[in-house]
Scaffold this active site. Structure first.
Site, PDB file in Angstrom:
ATOM      1  CG  HIS A 194      36.699  36.694  54.505  1.00 38.60           C
ATOM      2  ND1 HIS A 194      35.771  35.713  54.737  1.00 38.60           N
ATOM      3  CD2 HIS A 194      37.334  36.346  53.360  1.00 38.60           C
ATOM      4  CE1 HIS A 194      35.817  34.808  53.768  1.00 38.60           C
ATOM      5  NE2 HIS A 194      36.772  35.155  52.930  1.00 38.60           N
ATOM      6  NE  ARG A 243      43.355  31.260  52.004  1.00 37.58           N
ATOM      7  CZ  ARG A 243      42.248  30.661  51.616  1.00 37.58           C
ATOM      8  NH1 ARG A 243      41.321  30.385  52.504  1.00 37.58           N
ATOM      9  NH2 ARG A 243      42.059  30.306  50.366  1.00 37.58           N
ATOM     10  CB  SER A 265      34.173  30.353  53.547  1.00 41.68           C
ATOM     11  OG  SER A 265      34.439  31.712  53.701  1.00 41.68           O
ATOM     12  CE  LYS A 323      32.511  29.837  43.364  1.00 44.35           C
ATOM     13  NZ  LYS A 323      33.350  30.653  44.255  1.00 44.35           N
TER      14      LYS A 323
HETATM   15  O1  PNS Z   1      35.977  34.301  47.789  1.00 39.83           O
HETATM   16  P1  PNS Z   1      36.245  33.769  46.428  1.00 39.83           P
HETATM   17  O2  PNS Z   1      35.182  32.773  46.036  1.00 39.83           O
HETATM   18  O3  PNS Z   1      37.634  33.239  46.265  1.00 39.83           O
HETATM   19  O4  PNS Z   1      36.097  35.030  45.410  1.00 39.83           O
HETATM   20  C1  PNS Z   1      36.212  34.836  44.027  1.00 39.83           C
HETATM   21  C2  PNS Z   1      35.737  36.098  43.264  1.00 39.83           C
HETATM   22  C3  PNS Z   1      34.337  36.494  43.671  1.00 39.83           C
HETATM   23  C4  PNS Z   1      36.675  37.249  43.527  1.00 39.83           C
HETATM   24  C5  PNS Z   1      35.791  35.738  41.745  1.00 39.83           C
HETATM   25  O5  PNS Z   1      35.151  34.512  41.524  1.00 39.83           O
HETATM   26  C6  PNS Z   1      35.140  36.796  40.857  1.00 39.83           C
HETATM   27  O6  PNS Z   1      35.607  37.892  40.750  1.00 39.83           O
HETATM   28  N1  PNS Z   1      34.018  36.408  40.210  1.00 39.83           N
HETATM   29  C7  PNS Z   1      33.262  37.272  39.320  1.00 39.83           C
HETATM   30  C8  PNS Z   1      33.486  36.873  37.850  1.00 39.83           C
HETATM   31  C9  PNS Z   1      34.829  37.402  37.402  1.00 39.83           C
HETATM   32  O7  PNS Z   1      34.979  38.587  37.186  1.00 39.83           O
HETATM   33  N2  PNS Z   1      35.832  36.495  37.301  1.00 39.83           N
HETATM   34  C10 PNS Z   1      37.231  36.869  37.073  1.00 39.83           C
HETATM   35  C11 PNS Z   1      37.581  36.985  35.631  1.00 39.83           C
HETATM   36  S1  PNS Z   1      37.332  35.513  34.741  1.00 39.83           S
END
Ligand code: PNS
Length: 159
Positions: free
Chosen positions: A17, A90, A128, A41
């Protein structure tokens, strides 16, 4: 002024990150690291903890700020006037999810675009979740997370 958001769970922040944060901060005026506060979560670290760990890690990068958010990413991005979403890629396994997410976000708000950074080779395997699993079984995680985060992970897993 170009403001971008780098969203994620950051549970906890990894060196992968941090690599993306450093590289993205070089090409935008301001980078907001957006920490998802998601009730559905169950993260290891509270959102306050994750924000604090990130703030410590980015304290020497002047154009980076850390904020938490709830709800839709595009709504948060819009509210802070960020029109670029930054994500790291990745491996091919990330691609399908990332493509789906960026296209959904594009449909939800056509003024916001997603740009991808290919993860540096040295961090290509890092996540993570694997950090937490390795730490849980007592592995050395100093090559995976920033120095200030190492003991916080072990301490949290002990509780
Ligand atoms: O580190 P991660 O868990 O892969 O990040 C995922 C994240 C936070 C980018 C994603 O889950 C997110 O944007 N969540 C907020 C809800 C949202 O807008 N979802 C995308 C459209 S459905």
């Amino acid at each position: 002024m170009t403001r971008a958001i780098y969203p994620g769970s950051f549970d906890p922040v990894t060196l992968g990150h941090l690599d993306i944060i450093n590289r993205a901060a070089k090409i935008v005026d301001e980078l907001i690291v957006g920490v998802l506060n998601n009730n559905s979560k169950t993260p290891l670290f509270s959102v306050e903890n994750r924000v604090k760990m990130l703030e410590e890690v980015v304290k020497d990068i002047p154009n980076v700020k850390v904020m938490s958010f709830e709800g839709l990413l595009v709504d948060f991005a819009d509210s802070i006037d960020a029109h670029i979403i930054v994500r790291g890629l990745r491996a091919v396994t990330d691609f399908e999810y990332e493509l789906q997410m960026s296209q959904t976000n594009m449909v939800l708000n056509n003024d916001i675009d997603t740009i991808f950074f290919t993860t540096s080779l040295e961090y290509a395997y890092l996540s993570s979740s694997t950090v937490k699993e390795a730490a849980f079984y007592g592995a050395d995680i100093s090559r995976f997370v920033p120095k200030t985060v190492i003991n916080q992970v072990y301490d949290k897993l002990k509780k």
